[in-house]
Scaffold this active site. Structure first.
Site, mmCIF file in Angstrom:
data_model
loop_
_atom_site.group_PDB
_atom_site.id
_atom_site.type_symbol
_atom_site.label_atom_id
_atom_site.label_comp_id
_atom_site.label_asym_id
_atom_site.label_seq_id
_atom_site.Cartn_x
_atom_site.Cartn_y
_atom_site.Cartn_z
ATOM 1 N N LYS A 174 -3.622 -22.550 -71.665
ATOM 2 C CA LYS A 174 -3.988 -22.514 -70.247
ATOM 3 C C LYS A 174 -2.751 -22.376 -69.361
ATOM 4 O O LYS A 174 -2.800 -21.704 -68.325
ATOM 5 C CB LYS A 174 -4.793 -23.759 -69.887
ATOM 6 C CG LYS A 174 -6.162 -23.813 -70.565
ATOM 7 C CD LYS A 174 -7.032 -22.614 -70.213
ATOM 8 C CE LYS A 174 -8.451 -22.749 -70.747
ATOM 9 N NZ LYS A 174 -9.328 -21.626 -70.350
ATOM 10 N N TYR A 221 -4.580 -26.085 -76.498
ATOM 11 C CA TYR A 221 -5.342 -25.831 -75.276
ATOM 12 C C TYR A 221 -4.422 -25.833 -74.058
ATOM 13 O O TYR A 221 -4.466 -24.914 -73.231
ATOM 14 C CB TYR A 221 -6.429 -26.888 -75.124
ATOM 15 C CG TYR A 221 -7.364 -26.651 -73.966
ATOM 16 C CD1 TYR A 221 -8.378 -25.706 -74.049
ATOM 17 C CD2 TYR A 221 -7.235 -27.375 -72.793
ATOM 18 C CE1 TYR A 221 -9.235 -25.478 -72.986
ATOM 19 C CE2 TYR A 221 -8.091 -27.159 -71.717
ATOM 20 C CZ TYR A 221 -9.091 -26.216 -71.824
ATOM 21 O OH TYR A 221 -9.940 -26.000 -70.760
#
Length: 261
Positions: free
Chosen positions: A171, A167
């Site tokens: 991002k 994640y």
């Protein structure tokens, strides 16, 4: 090159999206549904993309209840062909695309030494690759004065207290993609590209989080609380419209001050 926002009239006009068409991915639930509603409240017609037709239809009912038009397009953004079809459907229905909000995303928590390749790939394919395929497809139909808003995360800027390598990497990559697409498209095509980096938002996912873990995260926030969905949606509306006409290639941290520590 994008025309500067008109200096006459009320400053509030710079925060209205009347007459614009906004494509929102991950629009069927959570933050995406909130963003979709806010864009419609600001005056935009909506193309709502997501995997679940029933959820998209519910969002479409909200948008039409606000007096705006809404086209629901079930889409798997990890498939470039479906992203092309999404953009084509938007143009066929509305004749244009003015705003793209790359909101669709997934997360995964696992220690790095035990994370399975397929889990890591899934997160990156949705959060980074999917945003790129959708931006590619929509940019071909976007003209000067258009705006792309990528929904990144504060975890692209700061460390996490949980093991979230996929994640965080996706991002951070999305923030880098934002800078590059801005460099490519802002001057040549008049498409501004920015990102927001939200902190923890008051959604169903927060309700499922261990209270001690959430408290540890919030200790890094100057405000010491989670964000409301409306606070995040307001930031998207700002970056989508003419009020942010001289902002491009930037990432707006909407994280209660966490990344400022």
């Amino acid at each position: 090159m994008e025309t500067p926002a008109h200096e006459g009239g009320s400053v509030l006009d710079l925060f209205r999206l009347t007459g614009r068409v906004a494509v929102v991915t991950g629009a069927g639930s959570g933050l995406g549904a909130g963003i979709t509603r806010a864009l419609a409240e600001a005056g935009a017609d909506i193309v709502a993309a997501g995997r679940r037709r029933d959820a998209l239809d519910q969002v479409a009912d909200i948008v039409t209840g606000l007096g705006r038009r809404c086209l629901a397009v079930p889409t798997d953004i990890t498939d470039p062909g479906q992203c092309d079809a999404l953009a084509e459907a938007a143009v066929a229905e509305f004749g244009r695309i003015d705003v793209l909000v790359n909101n669709a995303g997934v997360s995964h928590t696992a220690p790095a030494t035990r994370e399975r390749p397929e889990d890591f790939r899934k997160v990156v394919e949705v959060n980074l690759f999917g945003a790129y395929w959708t931006a590619q497809a929509c940019a071909r139909a976007m003209g000067p004065g258009s705006s792309i808003v990528n929904v990144a995360s504060m975890l692209g800027l700061v460390k996490s207290v949980l093991p979230q390598a996929a994640y965080a990497a996706s991002k951070a990559g999305l923030i880098g993609l934002t800078r590059d697409l801005s460099q490519q498209w802002s001057g040549r095509k008049g498409i501004r590209v920015n990102a927001i980096a939200p902190g923890f938002v008051d959604t169903d996912m927060i309700g499922e989080m261990n209270a001690d873990t959430l408290a540890e995260f919030l200790r890094g926030s100057s405000l010491g609380r989670t964000a409301t969905q409306r606070e995040i949606a307001a930031a998207v509306v700002f970056l989508a419209g003419p009020g942010s006409g001289y902002i491009t290639g930037s990432t707006l941290a909407v994280d209660g001050g966490t990344s400022g520590h």
